[in-house]
Design a protein around this motif. Structure first.
Motif, mmCIF file in Angstrom:
data_model
loop_
_atom_site.group_PDB
_atom_site.id
_atom_site.type_symbol
_atom_site.label_atom_id
_atom_site.label_comp_id
_atom_site.label_asym_id
_atom_site.label_seq_id
_atom_site.Cartn_x
_atom_site.Cartn_y
_atom_site.Cartn_z
ATOM 1 N N CYS A 127 -1.511 2.969 5.973
ATOM 2 C CA CYS A 127 -1.607 3.207 4.541
ATOM 3 C C CYS A 127 -2.328 4.520 4.274
ATOM 4 O O CYS A 127 -3.079 5.021 5.107
ATOM 5 C CB CYS A 127 -2.357 2.054 3.860
ATOM 6 S SG CYS A 127 -1.583 0.440 4.120
ATOM 7 N N THR A 150 -6.188 -6.893 6.084
ATOM 8 C CA THR A 150 -6.697 -5.542 6.290
ATOM 9 C C THR A 150 -7.227 -5.390 7.710
ATOM 10 O O THR A 150 -7.950 -6.251 8.211
ATOM 11 C CB THR A 150 -7.811 -5.230 5.283
ATOM 12 O OG1 THR A 150 -7.299 -5.367 3.958
ATOM 13 C CG2 THR A 150 -8.331 -3.818 5.476
ATOM 14 N N ARG A 155 -0.941 -10.578 3.819
ATOM 15 C CA ARG A 155 -1.453 -9.334 4.387
ATOM 16 C C ARG A 155 -2.884 -9.491 4.832
ATOM 17 O O ARG A 155 -3.631 -10.316 4.299
ATOM 18 C CB ARG A 155 -1.326 -8.208 3.367
ATOM 19 C CG ARG A 155 -2.190 -8.371 2.135
ATOM 20 C CD ARG A 155 -1.649 -7.603 0.955
ATOM 21 N NE ARG A 155 -0.370 -8.149 0.491
ATOM 22 C CZ ARG A 155 0.337 -7.627 -0.498
ATOM 23 N NH1 ARG A 155 -0.084 -6.549 -1.117
ATOM 24 N NH2 ARG A 155 1.476 -8.169 -0.865
ATOM 25 N N GLY A 190 -5.028 5.621 3.195
ATOM 26 C CA GLY A 190 -6.408 5.306 2.856
ATOM 27 C C GLY A 190 -7.208 4.984 4.098
ATOM 28 O O GLY A 190 -6.762 5.213 5.221
ATOM 29 N N CYS A 222 0.883 -1.169 0.000
ATOM 30 C CA CYS A 222 0.000 0.000 0.000
ATOM 31 C C CYS A 222 0.918 1.215 0.000
ATOM 32 O O CYS A 222 2.137 1.076 -0.052
ATOM 33 C CB CYS A 222 -0.932 -0.001 1.220
ATOM 34 S SG CYS A 222 -0.071 0.224 2.797
ATOM 35 N N THR A 223 0.343 2.396 0.038
ATOM 36 C CA THR A 223 1.159 3.597 0.181
ATOM 37 C C THR A 223 1.518 3.734 1.657
ATOM 38 O O THR A 223 0.727 4.214 2.462
ATOM 39 C CB THR A 223 0.402 4.846 -0.311
ATOM 40 O OG1 THR A 223 0.010 4.657 -1.664
ATOM 41 C CG2 THR A 223 1.284 6.077 -0.207
ATOM 42 N N SER A 229 -5.631 -0.045 7.305
ATOM 43 C CA SER A 229 -4.229 -0.367 7.529
ATOM 44 C C SER A 229 -4.034 -1.840 7.198
ATOM 45 O O SER A 229 -4.991 -2.584 6.995
ATOM 46 C CB SER A 229 -3.839 -0.074 8.973
ATOM 47 O OG SER A 229 -4.015 1.300 9.276
ATOM 48 N N LEU A 230 -2.767 -2.258 7.160
ATOM 49 C CA LEU A 230 -2.458 -3.641 6.810
ATOM 50 C C LEU A 230 -1.581 -4.270 7.865
ATOM 51 O O LEU A 230 -0.592 -3.672 8.312
ATOM 52 C CB LEU A 230 -1.732 -3.722 5.461
ATOM 53 C CG LEU A 230 -2.522 -3.481 4.182
ATOM 54 C CD1 LEU A 230 -1.594 -3.602 2.975
ATOM 55 C CD2 LEU A 230 -3.684 -4.450 4.055
#
Length: 291
Positions: free
Chosen positions: A242, A259, A257, A244, A224-225, A247-248
């Motif tokens: 992240c 969420t 991974r 967005g 992710c970013t 999170s991960l």
């Protein structure tokens, strides 16, 4: 008594009552104002005291109290905590203060320090004046020349140094270079996992993970970013903030991974030898909430 006289008498009685209430309320107002002023004064001037006192932090308060006495009001530029939180150090422009939970303490007159770290054996390392210094016999002694690092962090077998060009170097306790690698560019953020075995560099919105001693690449990925990384209690698990709504939870070895709901989390570092998260507080280290 006429109606007019009655109104005048009632008015005079009301004025006397108002003056009486005002006279009683005025001292109370002063007390309230003084209390608010004291609260404001404490909240804006006593932060270093609250942090650097045994009662201020259940885990690091006693160490901070010792460090504050050793620093004697010197400017605080950076800090480090031993993997098990048994020692801590803070540096200023011309001094490094070191304290241990066993009551040991020292103040070393060293100018130009840029970074501190404790290795897996709880020895203190410092970068100062272009030199790498390691604690020995109560002093910090040179063990090698390095470019001033932006990050210096201990691992199980020494320290890692990351400089402004993106050069990452693993260094043994005797100053020998164990391994080095070049990141794709500058600007990375370095952290170490539980046990001091794996290291992660947050770079370019992704994560690059290495064996901390050999710098063998474990994984380079942008699941992710990535805005921030927290190491979790399992040695190969991290939590990624992240850019967005979520999170991960990320396995740095397998890439698996999961969420997890995003929420406000404090940017903090997990100690490699103890399940404790630490953040900076007015130049001192202090305990942070787990992510």
């Amino acid at each position: 008594m006429s109606g007019r006289e009655g109104h005048l008498a009632a008015g005079r009685k009301s004025m006397r009552l108002a003056r009486s209430v005002s006279a009683r309320a005025w001292p109370l107002t002063l007390v309230i104002a003084a209390g608010l002023g004291l609260l404001l004064y404490v909240s804006t001037t006593s932060l270093p005291y609250l942090i650097a006192s045994p009662a201020g932090d259940a885990h690091l308060g006693a160490l901070n109290d010792c460090l504050a006495r050793q620093l004697e009001g010197a400017t605080r530029l950076g800090w480090a905590v031993a993997p098990d939180a048994s020692r801590a150090a803070v540096f200023g422009p011309r001094v490094i203060a070191i304290c241990g939970e066993d009551g040991s303490h020292s103040r070393l007159e060293i100018a130009g320090a840029t970074a501190l770290a404790f290795d897996g054996e709880r020895r203190l390392w410092a970068a100062a004046g272009g030199h790498l210094l390691r604690e020995r016999d109560g002093a910090l002694q040179p063990v090698g020349d390095i470019a001033p690092p932006e990050w210096l962090i201990g691992h199980a077998g020494g320290v890692l140094a990351l400089d402004a060009t993106g050069l990452l170097v693993s260094i043994a306790p005797d100053g020998k270079v164990l391994a080095q690698t070049q990141l794709p560019g500058p600007g990375g953020r370095l952290s170490i996992g539980p046990g001091g075995v794996l290291a992660a560099v947050e770079w370019g919105g992704g994560v690059i993970v290495y064996d901390a001693r050999t710098l063998e690449l474990v994984r380079a990925e942008a699941p992710c970013t990535v805005e921030f990384l927290w190491w979790l209690d399992t040695a190969d698990q991290v939590l990624l903030a992240c850019g967005g709504p979520s999170s991960l939870r990320f396995d740095v070895r397998t890439g698996a991974r999961e969420t997890v709901p995003a929420r406000t989390r404090t940017p903090a570092r997990r100690l490699s030898g103890r399940a404790l998260y630490v953040q900076g507080c007015d130049g001192f280290p202090c305990t942070a909430s787990p992510p």
